[in-house]
Structure formats: structure tokens, C-alpha cells
Scaffold this motif. Structure first.
Motif, PDB file in Angstrom:
ATOM      1  N   ILE A 196       0.860  -1.190   0.000  1.00 42.37           N
ATOM      2  CA  ILE A 196       0.000   0.000   0.000  1.00 42.37           C
ATOM      3  C   ILE A 196       0.895   1.238   0.000  1.00 42.37           C
ATOM      4  O   ILE A 196       1.706   1.414   0.915  1.00 42.37           O
ATOM      5  CB  ILE A 196      -0.915   0.016   1.247  1.00 42.37           C
ATOM      6  CG1 ILE A 196      -1.583  -1.345   1.442  1.00 42.37           C
ATOM      7  CG2 ILE A 196      -1.967   1.119   1.129  1.00 42.37           C
ATOM      8  CD1 ILE A 196      -2.248  -1.515   2.808  1.00 42.37           C
ATOM      9  N   GLY A 197       0.775   2.060  -1.019  1.00 42.00           N
ATOM     10  CA  GLY A 197       1.611   3.256  -1.069  1.00 42.00           C
ATOM     11  C   GLY A 197       1.411   4.033  -2.350  1.00 42.00           C
ATOM     12  O   GLY A 197       0.654   3.609  -3.240  1.00 42.00           O
ATOM     13  N   GLY A 198       2.108   5.156  -2.442  1.00 44.71           N
ATOM     14  CA  GLY A 198       1.945   6.069  -3.573  1.00 44.71           C
ATOM     15  C   GLY A 198       2.772   5.682  -4.787  1.00 44.71           C
ATOM     16  O   GLY A 198       3.174   4.519  -4.935  1.00 44.71           O
ATOM     17  N   ASP A 199       3.058   6.656  -5.627  1.00 41.54           N
ATOM     18  CA  ASP A 199       3.768   6.372  -6.881  1.00 41.54           C
ATOM     19  C   ASP A 199       5.135   5.759  -6.627  1.00 41.54           C
ATOM     20  O   ASP A 199       5.538   4.784  -7.291  1.00 41.54           O
ATOM     21  CB  ASP A 199       3.874   7.646  -7.738  1.00 41.54           C
ATOM     22  CG  ASP A 199       4.551   8.793  -6.996  1.00 41.54           C
ATOM     23  OD1 ASP A 199       4.539   8.792  -5.750  1.00 41.54           O
ATOM     24  OD2 ASP A 199       5.102   9.688  -7.659  1.00 41.54           O
ATOM     25  N   GLY A 200       5.863   6.302  -5.639  1.00 43.21           N
ATOM     26  CA  GLY A 200       7.190   5.759  -5.318  1.00 43.21           C
ATOM     27  C   GLY A 200       7.075   4.311  -4.860  1.00 43.21           C
ATOM     28  O   GLY A 200       7.833   3.434  -5.309  1.00 43.21           O
ATOM     29  N   THR A 201       6.122   4.065  -3.981  1.00 39.82           N
ATOM     30  CA  THR A 201       5.915   2.704  -3.461  1.00 39.82           C
ATOM     31  C   THR A 201       5.604   1.732  -4.591  1.00 39.82           C
ATOM     32  O   THR A 201       6.123   0.602  -4.616  1.00 39.82           O
ATOM     33  CB  THR A 201       4.727   2.712  -2.468  1.00 39.82           C
ATOM     34  OG1 THR A 201       5.008   3.651  -1.440  1.00 39.82           O
ATOM     35  CG2 THR A 201       4.499   1.340  -1.866  1.00 39.82           C
ATOM     36  N   GLN A 202       4.757   2.158  -5.529  1.00 40.09           N
ATOM     37  CA  GLN A 202       4.363   1.241  -6.608  1.00 40.09           C
ATOM     38  C   GLN A 202       5.524   1.022  -7.588  1.00 40.09           C
ATOM     39  O   GLN A 202       5.623  -0.039  -8.208  1.00 40.09           O
ATOM     40  CB  GLN A 202       3.091   1.716  -7.319  1.00 40.09           C
ATOM     41  CG  GLN A 202       1.876   1.903  -6.390  1.00 40.09           C
ATOM     42  CD  GLN A 202       1.546   0.700  -5.495  1.00 40.09           C
ATOM     43  OE1 GLN A 202       1.907  -0.440  -5.786  1.00 40.09           O
ATOM     44  NE2 GLN A 202       0.869   0.947  -4.372  1.00 40.09           N
ATOM     45  N   LYS A 203       6.426   2.018  -7.703  1.00 43.75           N
ATOM     46  CA  LYS A 203       7.662   1.782  -8.483  1.00 43.75           C
ATOM     47  C   LYS A 203       8.461   0.680  -7.804  1.00 43.75           C
ATOM     48  O   LYS A 203       8.995  -0.228  -8.451  1.00 43.75           O
ATOM     49  CB  LYS A 203       8.517   3.056  -8.534  1.00 43.75           C
ATOM     50  CG  LYS A 203       8.073   4.033  -9.590  1.00 43.75           C
ATOM     51  CD  LYS A 203       8.973   5.263  -9.590  1.00 43.75           C
ATOM     52  CE  LYS A 203       8.263   6.389 -10.325  1.00 43.75           C
ATOM     53  NZ  LYS A 203       8.708   7.718  -9.963  1.00 43.75           N
ATOM     54  N   GLY A 204       8.554   0.782  -6.477  1.00 41.26           N
ATOM     55  CA  GLY A 204       9.261  -0.246  -5.702  1.00 41.26           C
ATOM     56  C   GLY A 204       8.576  -1.594  -5.827  1.00 41.26           C
ATOM     57  O   GLY A 204       9.244  -2.636  -5.909  1.00 41.26           O
ATOM     58  N   ALA A 205       7.249  -1.599  -5.864  1.00 37.37           N
ATOM     59  CA  ALA A 205       6.481  -2.855  -5.985  1.00 37.37           C
ATOM     60  C   ALA A 205       6.757  -3.500  -7.339  1.00 37.37           C
ATOM     61  O   ALA A 205       6.890  -4.728  -7.448  1.00 37.37           O
ATOM     62  CB  ALA A 205       4.996  -2.566  -5.815  1.00 37.37           C
ATOM     63  N   ALA A 206       6.876  -2.662  -8.377  1.00 38.36           N
ATOM     64  CA  ALA A 206       7.145  -3.188  -9.722  1.00 38.36           C
ATOM     65  C   ALA A 206       8.514  -3.875  -9.752  1.00 38.36           C
ATOM     66  O   ALA A 206       8.682  -4.941 -10.364  1.00 38.36           O
ATOM     67  CB  ALA A 206       7.090  -2.049 -10.742  1.00 38.36           C
TER      68      ALA A 206
END
Ligand code: ATP
Ligand code: F6P
Ligand code: MG
Length: 480
Positions: free
Chosen positions: A183-193
Motif C-alpha cells: 500500500i503506497g503512492g507512486d514511489g511505493t508502486q515503483k518499488g512494488a514493480a
């Protein structure tokens, strides 16, 4: 190397921007009937299961001869799943800044896993990405999360920085985790990718599913992010206070700073909702202080007409002007540029301007409620929205989808590939009707000359904007 987009085309210009699936890189996966088929609450619902061909269009306003355009996979439970309940070992992590609704999302992921799918092993990762390798985990059960939705913040803690791909995926692999909820913003989802790519490279049967979070509502594609409604509502309290203070003094000015690093949605919607605001400044709309048509001239005019005024300023507004006064730039642990305090700067500039006008003494009160707004629990409509996002995410993970976020597109729950949201921000379009509504409600100048206006009109309009009047998560109205 980043994953290739998974694109499928059909008749009349139909395009499906699909999300990855475990079966894309693993063979001989077992398939199980969805336990919801035998759940008395859900088995009676007609058409409860989503047809595997259901998709949701990205654009709903179309002309007669337009191609059908881009679609996303519709979210929801599938007839069959790719995990047996006793096989699942899930984890949840929250990263980036706080946002109302984080605890609700955590609660509803845990409850969906336990109550809908019979999963009993869910771990909370403590303190964001670095918690994967530097802290102990927290066991999450429905009992543990029972009333956390009534609290602000995140019971798991959050952080910026600390994304170490190898250490995080080692931790996932060592613990035998096979569903990772991020769960997180744009930075988090970059990390998730990045985590998804590494899991795929190692050939692990583990899905990575994101739920986009940001109080700024700057995530592309989706209608709006959870917590945004709550933030707009909470901002009203600060604006009301600024208005009361301003009204009670001779030439009273109330200045309220709201969050919004790159996009001014909170400021715009809070202003539109309040009707007491005379000037709203957002990052997308440049302004200037001095001279004819400038901000200070407008403030003077408004005070002469009305005796008081309220200014709402988004934290990312006018950064180029503030930077001239203070050139040092710093970054946070995630690499985000730290902003200069535009609210304080603006208050000082207004005070300095009127200090030279003996005949017009002013009283200015500056209110910075930003962290108070971010720390509140989510309101009722955001709670429902968070529940739908969390449940959709769990349905997708159980069905074997990976490398996706669950998001609302035109009021429908969808699965969107990471690639679609990490490279773009959602911004207020100042040549759009909503900003025009704001200008006509505050009566403020646009601060744009004809030349600048035509430059803005040349910019391509982003494909998504907050739904018009979108105060409920399930609204299906069109773009503004
Ligand atoms: N490009 C990237 N690759 C890998 N990890 C990243 C990347 N960008 C950010 N992260 C990680 O994601 C986490 C959160 O990022 P960030 O602090 O930018 O917040 P965010 O998720 O964008 O949320 P918000 O901006 O709404 O507060 C951090 O731990 C950061 O290290
Ligand atoms: O002070 P922090 O926690 O780094 O967060 C501030 C930033 O986080 C946000 O709330 C986004 O999450 C921005 O609006 C703001 O600039
Ligand atoms: Mg961010």
C-alpha cells in the motif's frame, strides 16, 4: 529489464492493457474452485463472479466513430483460484506518507483473506520497505485489526527510502511469503514493480499486488485515491477557522496551506466545497505577486470590496517563486524534493506589502493544518472505498494475477498494470471546466496572459481527472 506491457487487441480498436499472471512464467499451476462458491453469504448473489472477459474502458466519453480504445481487466472474484487457502502466506506493507484509510485497507485485506478465502497466515511488515529486512513482523488476524479503521495513520508504520530489492525479495523467499500486498503512492508502486520483476526472475510463486495511496490524489488513471474525500472534508475545518479569524478583524486575511506536492486537488476541492475562499493557489497554475494583475493587487482589491479574505495555498504552489528567495534544495529519503514553505513565504510577502501602506493595516493569520488533515481516520465513504479496493486486491491475488494495482476507473473496480501508474502523475488541468468553476467561485484572476493560456491549451489533456462531484467512491459520473 522491465516487463513488456501485456496488450491484447480486438475488433473496432479494442485494446486490453492486461496485468501479468503467475501462469505467464510458471507452468503446472494447480487450480482450485473459489471457496466463495460455498460461502452462504456470497453463493446466493447472482453473477457474483466476474466473467474472465469483463473489462472496463479507460475513456467513457466517446464520439460515434471513435475506436473502442484502452480497457482494463475488471476486478472481482473469479470462479477458480490459483492458491489453496492453507497454502497462502500473505504479507502487508505500508510505505510513503500517511493518508486517511490506511488502517481500513489493512483491516479489509486481513478480513477478506480470512473470511472470504479461509486464509490464516497474514504478516504485517513493520515500518515500510526496510521492515522486510530490518524488523520483526507482526501477526495479523481479524481480531488484531478489528477496530483499527477508527484510528488514523497505519498500525504497521511507514517510511521513506530503504528499498533494497535483493534484501526484500530474500526476506519474501525465506519466509515463504506468496502474496505481497503493498500500500503506497507512486514511489511505493515503483518499488512494488521492482519486487514483482525480481520475484518473476527468481521463478517464485508469489504475487505482488498494490493498492495506490496518496492524499494528494496524484495517481494516474484511477478516479481518485482513498483518503482524498476525508482530506477535503477535514480541510473545511481549517478554512472555516481562517474565515472566522479573517471576518473578525479589520482587513483580516486567513491563509491556509494544504497538501499537494505536484497537484492541487485537495486545495481545489476544499475551495470549491467551502465557498468562503477568495484565492486558491495550486502547483499547476503559475502566479505572480507584483504589478498589474498580480496577486498583491488582487488581495488589495478584495480587502477594499469585502473587508476580509481567505487564501488557500497548496504546498507545491509557486515553488519557483519561493526558490528565488531561498535556493537550497534538499531531498527526502525516497529522493522526493523537499518543498519550501510557500504558506509562510506568502504570508510574509503579503504582510510586507501592506506594511508600506499606512492607510490599510491588515491582520493576517496563517494556518498550517497539513499533518492534522493527514492523520485523521478515514470518513464513512472512504471506509467503503478502502473496503472495495482491499477486497478487489485480494480477489486478484487469489486468482493468480500479479504486478497490478486495484483501482477504480469510472466507478468500476479494475486491475491496472504497475507500468500505467508509475510514470505519470494526475494533475489538475487548468484549461478544464473544474478549474474554470473554481475561478468563477472565488472570482480570482487566472494570472495567465493570452500567450501563457495558449501554451497551456497546447498541452495534451491527461486521460483521467477526478470524477465530477465525485464525493462517493462508487459514483459513475463522467469526467468533468
Ligand atoms: N524508483 C523507485 N524504485 C524502488 N523503490 C522506490 C522508488 N521510488 C520510491 N521507492 C520506495 O518507495 C517507498 C515510498 O516512496 P515515497 O517516499 O516516494 O512515497 P510514495 O509511495 O510516493 O507516497 P507519497 O508520495 O504519497 O507519500 C520508499 O521506501 C522508497 O524507497
Ligand atoms: O513530511 P512527509 O511525511 O515526508 O510528507 C510530506 C508529503 O507527503 C504527502 O502528503 C504525500 O503523501 C505530500 O503531500 C507531502 O509533500
Ligand atoms: Mg509520491
Amino acid at each position: 529489464m522491465a516487463d513488456q506491457a501485456k496488450i491484447e487487441t480486438g475488433d473496432y480498436g479494442y485494446v486490453l492493457e492486461d496485468v501479468p499472471h503467475l501462469a505467464d512464467y510458471l507452468s503446472n499451476l494447480n487450480i482450485y474452485p473459489n471457496p466463495l462458491r460455498f460461502n452462504p453469504a456470497y453463493s446466493v448473489v447472482k453473477q457474483y463472479f466476474v466473467d474472465c472477459d469483463d473489462t472496463v474502458p479507460e475513456k467513457v466519453v466517446v464520439n460515434k466513430n471513435d475506436p473502442r480504445g484502452v480497457h482494463f481487466r475488471r476486478a472481482g472474484p473469479r470462479q477458480n483460484v490459483f492458491f489453496s487457502p492453507d497454502e497462502v502466506h500473505a504479507c502487508i506493507v505500508t510505505c510513503g506518507g500517511l493518508c486517511p484509510g490506511l488502517n481500513t485497507v489493512i483491516r479489509e485485506i486481513v478480513c477478506a483473506l480470512f473470511h472470504m478465502y479461509g486464509v490464516t497466515r497474514v504478516l504485517g511488515i513493520d515500518g515500510g520497505y526496510r521492515g522486510f529486512y530490518s524488523k520483526n513482523t507482526i501477526t495479523l488476524t481479524p481480531k488484531v485489526v478489528n477496530d483499527i479503521h477508527k484510528r488514523g495513520g497505519t498500525i504497521l508504520g511507514s517510511s521513506r527510502g530503504g528499498h533494497d530489492k535483493s534484501k526484500i525479495v530474500d526476506s519474501i523467499q525465506d519466509r515463504g511469503i506468496n502474496q505481497v500486498y503493498i500500500i503506497g503512492g507512486d514511489g511505493t508502486q515503483k518499488g512494488a514493480a521492482v519486487i514483482y520483476e525480481e520475484i518473476k526472475r527468481r521463478g517464485l510463486k508469489a504475487v505482488v499486488a498494490g493498492i495506490p495511496k496518496t492524499i494528494d490524489n496524484d495517481i494516474a488513471v484511477i478516479d481518485k485515491s482513498f483518503g482524498f474525500d476525508t482530506a477535503v472534508e477535514e480541510a473545511q475545518r481549517a478554512i472555516n477557522a481562517a474565515h472566522v479569524e479573517a471576518e473578525s478583524a479589520e482587513n483580516g486575511i486567513g491563509v491556509v496551506k494544504l497538501m499537494g506536492r505536484y497537484s492541487g486537488f485537495i486545495a481545489m476541492y476544499a475551495t470549491l466545497a467551502s465557498r468562503d475562499v477568495d484565492l486558491c493557489l495550486i502547483p499547476e497554475s503559475p502566479f505572480f505577486l507584483e504589478g498589474e494583475g498580480g496577486l498583491l493587487e488582487y488581495v488589495e482589491k478584495r480587502l477594499k470590496e469585502n473587508g476580509h479574505m481567505v487564501i488557500v495555498v497548496a504546498e507545491g504552489a509557486g515553488q519557483e517563486l519561493v526558490a528565488q528567495a531561498n535556493s537550497a534544495t534538499a531531498k527526502d529519503a525516497s529522493g522526493n524534493k523537499l518543498l519550501k514553505d510557500v504558506g509562510m513565504w506568502l504570508a510574509d510577502k503579503i504582510k510586507a506589502h501592506f506594511a508600506s501602506k499606512q492607510h490599510m493595516p491588515i491582520t493576517l493569520k496563517y494556518i498550517d493544518p497539513t499533518y492534522m488533515i493527514r492523520a485523521v481516520p478515514s470518513n464513512a465513504s472512504d471506509n467503503i472505498y478502502c473496503t472495495l479496493l482491499a477486497q478487489s486486491c485480494v480477489h486478484g491475488a487469489m486468482a493468480g494475477f500479479t504486478g497490478f494495482i486495484s483501482g477504480l476507473v469510472h466507478g468500476r473496480q479494475t486491475y491496472i498494470p504497475f507500468s500505467r501508474i508509475v510514470d505519470h502523475h494526475n494533475n489538475v488541468v487548468i484549461t478544464d471546466r473544474m478549474w474554470a468553476r473554481l475561478l468563477s467561485s472565488t472570482n480570482q484572476p487566472s494570472f495567465l496572459g493570452p500567450k501563457e493560456l495558449s501554451e497551456f491549451q497546447k498541452l495534451e489533456e491527461p486521460l483521467t481527472q477526478l470524477l465530477e462531484g465525485g464525493t462517493t467512491a462508487t459514483s459513475t459520473s463522467g469526467k468533468n
